[in-house]
Design a protein around this motif. Structure first.
Motif, PDB file in Angstrom:
ATOM      1  N   PHE A   1      -1.550 -13.609 -10.430  1.00 32.63           N
ATOM      2  CA  PHE A   1      -1.019 -12.548  -9.582  1.00 32.63           C
ATOM      3  C   PHE A   1      -1.840 -11.271  -9.753  1.00 32.63           C
ATOM      4  N   VAL A   2      -1.853 -10.463  -8.706  1.00 31.51           N
ATOM      5  CA  VAL A   2      -2.460  -9.138  -8.735  1.00 31.51           C
ATOM      6  C   VAL A   2      -1.475  -8.167  -8.103  1.00 31.51           C
ATOM      7  N   VAL A   3      -1.254  -7.040  -8.753  1.00 35.60           N
ATOM      8  CA  VAL A   3      -0.426  -5.983  -8.182  1.00 35.60           C
ATOM      9  C   VAL A   3      -1.345  -4.975  -7.496  1.00 35.60           C
ATOM     10  N   VAL A   4      -1.012  -4.636  -6.263  1.00 34.83           N
ATOM     11  CA  VAL A   4      -1.726  -3.614  -5.501  1.00 34.83           C
ATOM     12  C   VAL A   4      -0.730  -2.506  -5.195  1.00 34.83           C
ATOM     13  N   ALA A   5      -1.058  -1.272  -5.556  1.00 32.43           N
ATOM     14  CA  ALA A   5      -0.113  -0.171  -5.333  1.00 32.43           C
ATOM     15  C   ALA A   5      -0.850   1.134  -5.109  1.00 32.43           C
ATOM     16  N   ASN A   6      -0.253   2.001  -4.313  1.00 29.27           N
ATOM     17  CA  ASN A   6      -0.799   3.335  -4.089  1.00 29.27           C
ATOM     18  C   ASN A   6      -0.623   4.192  -5.344  1.00 29.27           C
ATOM     19  N   PRO A   7      -1.518   5.145  -5.583  1.00 29.93           N
ATOM     20  CA  PRO A   7      -1.399   5.972  -6.782  1.00 29.93           C
ATOM     21  C   PRO A   7      -0.289   7.006  -6.707  1.00 29.93           C
ATOM     22  N   ASP A   8       0.373   7.130  -5.547  1.00 27.70           N
ATOM     23  CA  ASP A   8       1.512   8.049  -5.453  1.00 27.70           C
ATOM     24  C   ASP A   8       2.843   7.314  -5.555  1.00 27.70           C
ATOM     25  N   VAL A   9       2.798   6.097  -6.107  1.00 23.63           N
ATOM     26  CA  VAL A   9       4.013   5.330  -6.414  1.00 23.63           C
ATOM     27  C   VAL A   9       4.481   5.673  -7.819  1.00 23.63           C
ATOM     28  N   ARG A  10       5.785   5.768  -7.971  1.00 22.78           N
ATOM     29  CA  ARG A  10       6.386   5.846  -9.309  1.00 22.78           C
ATOM     30  C   ARG A  10       7.290   4.638  -9.486  1.00 22.78           C
ATOM     31  N   TRP A  11       7.161   4.010 -10.642  1.00 24.29           N
ATOM     32  CA  TRP A  11       7.818   2.735 -10.885  1.00 24.29           C
ATOM     33  C   TRP A  11       9.208   2.935 -11.467  1.00 24.29           C
ATOM     34  N   LYS A  12      10.166   2.185 -10.961  1.00 26.78           N
ATOM     35  CA  LYS A  12      11.474   2.108 -11.591  1.00 26.78           C
ATOM     36  C   LYS A  12      11.453   0.999 -12.644  1.00 26.78           C
ATOM     37  N   ALA A  13      12.381   1.065 -13.575  1.00 21.94           N
ATOM     38  CA  ALA A  13      12.405   0.122 -14.695  1.00 21.94           C
ATOM     39  C   ALA A  13      12.462  -1.328 -14.202  1.00 21.94           C
ATOM     40  N   GLY A  14      11.557  -2.138 -14.734  1.00 21.09           N
ATOM     41  CA  GLY A  14      11.566  -3.568 -14.459  1.00 21.09           C
ATOM     42  C   GLY A  14      11.055  -3.978 -13.088  1.00 21.09           C
ATOM     43  N   ALA A  15      10.448  -3.066 -12.336  1.00 19.26           N
ATOM     44  CA  ALA A  15      10.055  -3.372 -10.954  1.00 19.26           C
ATOM     45  C   ALA A  15       9.082  -4.547 -10.889  1.00 19.26           C
ATOM     46  N   ILE A  16       8.049  -4.528 -11.696  1.00 16.67           N
ATOM     47  CA  ILE A  16       7.055  -5.603 -11.642  1.00 16.67           C
ATOM     48  C   ILE A  16       7.632  -6.900 -12.179  1.00 16.67           C
TER      49      ILE A  16
END
Length: 287
Positions: free
Chosen positions: A79-94
């Motif tokens: 798997f590869v995660v692709v995300a914008n740098p203006d994303v903030r992650w909530k706990a356990g998202a990935i």
């Protein structure tokens, strides 16, 4: 994990700091930099051990930069995660996205709930736009948000549940590497915008699913790059919209349709740019 940077400012720090809560797994972040001038990617590479700076050599667009960075990752990675740098992650998202990928082995892309900074839900899981509903949404979406074409496209009335959809917002995606590689990754002809619509559509045509996973959550301060240069970004958006539909209506006898679409989108682009410039000037006078 891959992100594309273009003078991301403090957004990048929030992205990297919140990442620690998104998964229990170790992560490496490849920052594909398209020509930042604010020093943020360089500072992040120094401060965060898991962040690596990859210079693309210029502003090659979002999809092209993603492809360039994914090529740096071991092909054996599942798997590869692709995300914008203006994303903030909530706990356990990935971790939630990975768990869903195990439940849905034909899921080629998986996307979380995307929240606006004010906490409202962004319609990140949508139908693939046909010519009619795409045009209806483009023309009426701002002035009449409840029109049937916009409702069908945004799927805002759909139940919030884990389900396959037409496409997912490219602001945050978990991609099954085998699926991503099988369709050649992002189409680098899309400089910015619509590359995620195109990716989702091509994955679906190739027999993969685009899976919405509402249990995973991120917050997205969307539009920080586009807001800096509306004279460049808004025309790019409209060019991408044309390319998406033109690619799907390629026959000679559809040439009049493509011509009408080009003319309509060009006019809409000019109106949108003029409106954005007026708004920027108004905001400057009030500041």
């Amino acid at each position: 994990m891959v992100t594309v940077t273009y003078s991301p400012g403090e957004h990048l720090r929030g992205f990297l700091e919140s990442l620690a809560s998104a998964t229990v797994l170790p992560t490496e972040v490849i920052m594909a930099d398209n020509g930042s001038t604010d020093g943020a990617p360089e500072a992040a590479a120094q401060e965060f051990p898991g962040a690596r700076l990859l210079r693309t050599g210029g502003n090659i667009g979002y999809g092209g930069a993603i492809n360039r960075a994914v090529a740096e990752i071991d092909p054996a990675a599942e798997f590869v995660v692709v995300a914008n740098p203006d994303v903030r992650w909530k706990a356990g998202a990935i971790d939630s996205l990975l768990a869903a990928a195990r439940r849905w082995p034909r899921a080629g892309s998986l996307g979380p709930t995307v929240l606006e900074p004010d906490g409202s839900r962004y319609p990140s899981a949508r139908a693939v736009p046909g010519l009619l509903d795409g045009a209806g949404h483009a023309v009426l979406g701002k002035v009449w948000p409840s029109n049937r074409w916009t409702r069908a496209y945004l799927q805002e009335t759909q139940e919030v549940s884990e389900r396959p959809v037409g496409w997912l917002s490219g602001s945050c995606l978990l991609l099954r590497r085998r699926a991503f590689d099988s369709i050649g990754g992002f189409d680098a002809r899309y400089f910015m915008y619509m590359e995620d619509v195109d990716l989702g559509d091509r994955l679906g045509r190739a027999g993969w699913q685009n899976l919405y996973v509402p249990d995973a959550t991120v917050v997205h301060a969307k539009g920080h790059a586009a807001g800096k240069e509306p004279e460049l970004m808004l025309p790019a958006h409209h060019r991408s919209a044309y390319r998406f539909q033109a690619d799907r209506h390629p026959h000679w006898w559809q040439a009049p349709l493509r011509g009408a679409l080009w003319a309509g989108l060009r006019l809409r682009s000019q109106v949108s740019v003029a409106s954005a410039v007026r708004e920027r000037r108004r905001a400057g006078r009030q500041a």
